[in-house]
Motif scaffolding. Structure first.
Motif, PDB file in Angstrom:
ATOM      1  N   GLY A 111      -1.731   1.716  -5.163  1.00 14.29           N
ATOM      2  CA  GLY A 111      -1.014   2.980  -5.255  1.00 14.29           C
ATOM      3  C   GLY A 111       0.005   2.959  -6.380  1.00 14.29           C
ATOM      4  O   GLY A 111       0.659   1.936  -6.630  1.00 14.29           O
ATOM      5  N   ASN A 112       0.150   4.073  -7.055  1.00 13.05           N
ATOM      6  CA  ASN A 112       1.011   4.159  -8.235  1.00 13.05           C
ATOM      7  C   ASN A 112       2.484   4.024  -7.891  1.00 13.05           C
ATOM      8  O   ASN A 112       3.259   3.425  -8.642  1.00 13.05           O
ATOM      9  N   VAL A 150       0.852  -1.191   0.000  1.00  6.39           N
ATOM     10  CA  VAL A 150       0.000   0.000   0.000  1.00  6.39           C
ATOM     11  C   VAL A 150       0.888   1.241   0.000  1.00  6.39           C
ATOM     12  O   VAL A 150       1.654   1.457   0.947  1.00  6.39           O
ATOM     13  N   THR A 151       0.800   2.041  -1.061  1.00  8.66           N
ATOM     14  CA  THR A 151       1.561   3.284  -1.159  1.00  8.66           C
ATOM     15  C   THR A 151       0.629   4.393  -1.659  1.00  8.66           C
ATOM     16  O   THR A 151      -0.571   4.195  -1.770  1.00  8.66           O
ATOM     17  N   THR A 152       1.224   5.523  -1.992  1.00  8.39           N
ATOM     18  CA  THR A 152       0.432   6.659  -2.476  1.00  8.39           C
ATOM     19  C   THR A 152       0.482   6.717  -4.000  1.00  8.39           C
ATOM     20  O   THR A 152       1.316   6.078  -4.638  1.00  8.39           O
ATOM     21  N   ASP A 153      -0.425   7.502  -4.570  1.00 11.45           N
ATOM     22  CA  ASP A 153      -0.414   7.739  -6.017  1.00 11.45           C
ATOM     23  C   ASP A 153       0.484   8.912  -6.383  1.00 11.45           C
ATOM     24  O   ASP A 153       1.002   8.979  -7.496  1.00 11.45           O
ATOM     25  N   MET A 162      -3.594   6.703   3.845  1.00  6.92           N
ATOM     26  CA  MET A 162      -4.008   8.007   3.315  1.00  6.92           C
ATOM     27  C   MET A 162      -3.864   9.105   4.355  1.00  6.92           C
ATOM     28  O   MET A 162      -3.455  10.229   4.031  1.00  6.92           O
ATOM     29  N   ALA A 163      -4.196   8.806   5.604  1.00 11.93           N
ATOM     30  CA  ALA A 163      -4.005   9.796   6.663  1.00 11.93           C
ATOM     31  C   ALA A 163      -2.521  10.104   6.844  1.00 11.93           C
ATOM     32  O   ALA A 163      -2.130  11.266   7.037  1.00 11.93           O
ATOM     33  N   GLN A 195      -4.957   5.482  -8.568  1.00 12.08           N
ATOM     34  CA  GLN A 195      -5.889   6.616  -8.661  1.00 12.08           C
ATOM     35  C   GLN A 195      -7.100   6.419  -7.748  1.00 12.08           C
ATOM     36  O   GLN A 195      -8.251   6.514  -8.182  1.00 12.08           O
ATOM     37  N   LEU A 196      -6.833   6.149  -6.485  1.00 17.06           N
ATOM     38  CA  LEU A 196      -7.913   5.980  -5.514  1.00 17.06           C
ATOM     39  C   LEU A 196      -8.504   7.310  -5.067  1.00 17.06           C
ATOM     40  O   LEU A 196      -9.592   7.332  -4.481  1.00 17.06           O
TER      41      LEU A 196
END
Length: 289
Positions: free
Chosen positions: A122-123, A83-86, A238-239, A142-143
Motif C-alpha cells: 500500500g502506498n 498493510v495499508t491503502t493506496d 480492503m474491506a 496500486q493493488l
C-alpha cells in the motif's frame, strides 16, 4: 459582514463539494459489498489450510522440522509487513495501523532489536516507512480494488526467504481487521515463526500420507499457508478501507449539508438587512420631499 454575492459563491462551492462526497459514498458502498464478499470467500480456504498446518505441526512421523516452526531463543532482527491503502479519504484507518506499527517498532528498539526490515503493501504505508527512515526491503502498491496473490508473492517472499536464511528472527504483520461496517480494528500479529495459537490445536492426533516425501510436502504447504495469511490480511484491509471511506464520506456529506443550511441562513439575514435598508432610505427620501 460578507456580501450576498460572496455568500452565494460559498454556498455553491459547498454544494459542489457535497455532490463529490455523496458520489464517493455511493461508490464506496458498492465496492464495500464486493470487498466483503471476497473476504468471506477467502476464509474457508484459510481455515482449511490452517487445519492442515496444525495437523502437520503435531505429526511425529518425521524428524524434519520446518524453519517456519522453529522459535529463536533471542529476537534481534525483526521483519514487519505493513498493510495499508493506496488512497486516502478513509478516516483514521491508515493512521491507526501506522500508530500500532510505530509503537511496536519503539518497543522492539527498547527490547534490544538491532535491525528492523519493512515490507510495505500500500502506498500510504510505504510513504510512512520512508518518512520514518525505516529499511524498506520490498513493497507493492496500486493493488486496485481486488487483491491478487501473484502481486503479493514477490514482496512477501523477500521476508520469507530472509527468515528461512536466518537473517530474521521473527516476522510480524500489521493490518486492519474488518469487524463490521462501523468498526475496523488495527491488528499486529506474529507471522513467523508460526506459533501454536496461530495454528491452533487439532481435535485429534492423526497424520497424512506424503508423496513424494514429507519434507517436500511440508515445505510447500507452510509457504502456501503463510501466503494465505497475508492474502487474508490484505482482503480484510480492503474491506475495512471501503467501509471506512463510506462512513467518512457520509459524515462529510452530512457536514456539508449543515454548512449549507448555516450559510443559507446568513444569506437570508444579509438579504433581509439590505432590503430593510433600501426601504428605510426610500421612506426617508419620500418624507424629506
Amino acid at each position: 459582514m460578507a456580501s450576498g454575492k460572496e455568500i452565494r459563491t460559498k454556498i455553491k462551492s459547498v454544494q459542489n463539494t457535497r455532490k463529490i462526497t455523496k458520489a464517493m459514498e455511493m461508490v464506496a458502498a458498492s465496492k464495500m459489498r464486493k470487498a466483503q464478499d471476497r473476504m468471506r470467500a477467502a476464509r474457508p480456504f484459510a481455515d482449511k489450510i490452517r487445519r492442515l498446518a496444525a495437523n502437520l505441526s503435531q505429526a511425529n512421523v518425521t524428524d524434519y522440522k520446518h524453519p517456519f516452526l522453529v522459535r529463536k531463543d533471542q529476537v534481534k532482527r525483526v521483519g514487519l509487513i505493513l498493510v495499508t491503502t493506496d488512497k486516502g479519504l478513509c478516516g483514521g484507518l491508515n493512521t491507526n495501523v501506522q500508530r500500532i506499527a510505530l509503537t511496536a517498532m519503539k518497543d522492539w528498539d527498547a527490547a534490544g532489536v538491532t535491525e528492523i526490515r519493512a515490507c510495505c503493501i500500500g502506498n500510504k504505508g510505504l510513504g510512512f516507512m520512508q518518512r520514518m527512515g525505516a529499511k524498506v526491503v520490498s513493497n507493492v502498491t496500486q493493488l486496485g480494488d481486488t487483491p491478487h496473490l501473484e502481486k503479493l508473492i514477490g514482496p512477501v517472499k523477500v521476508m520469507l526467504d530472509a527468515f528461512q536464511n536466518d537473517e530474521l528472527d521473527a516476522v510480524y504483520i500489521a493490518y486492519t481487521r474488518f469487524i463490521n461496517t462501523m468498526k475496523q480494528e488495527p491488528q499486529l500479529e506474529q507471522l513467523l515463526p508460526l506459533s501454536g495459537d496461530k495454528l491452533g490445536t487439532p481435535d485429534s492426533s492423526w497424520d497424512y500420507l506424503y508423496e513424494p516425501d514429507p519434507q517436500v510436502v511440508i515445505d510447500e504447504l507452510l509457504v502456501r499457508y503463510v501466503e494465505a495469511l497475508v492474502y487474508q490480511a490484505v482482503a480484510e484491509n480492503m474491506a475495512s478501507e471501503q467501509s471506512a471511506r463510506m462512513v467518512a464520506m457520509k459524515a462529510a456529506s452530512d457536514n456539508a449539508k449543515t454548512v449549507i443550511g448555516d450559510l443559507q441562513l446568513v444569506y437570508n439575514k444579509t438579504r433581509q438587512a439590505a432590503i430593510t435598508k433600501e426601504l428605510s432610505e426610500i421612506v426617508s427620501g419620500a418624507a424629506a420631499v
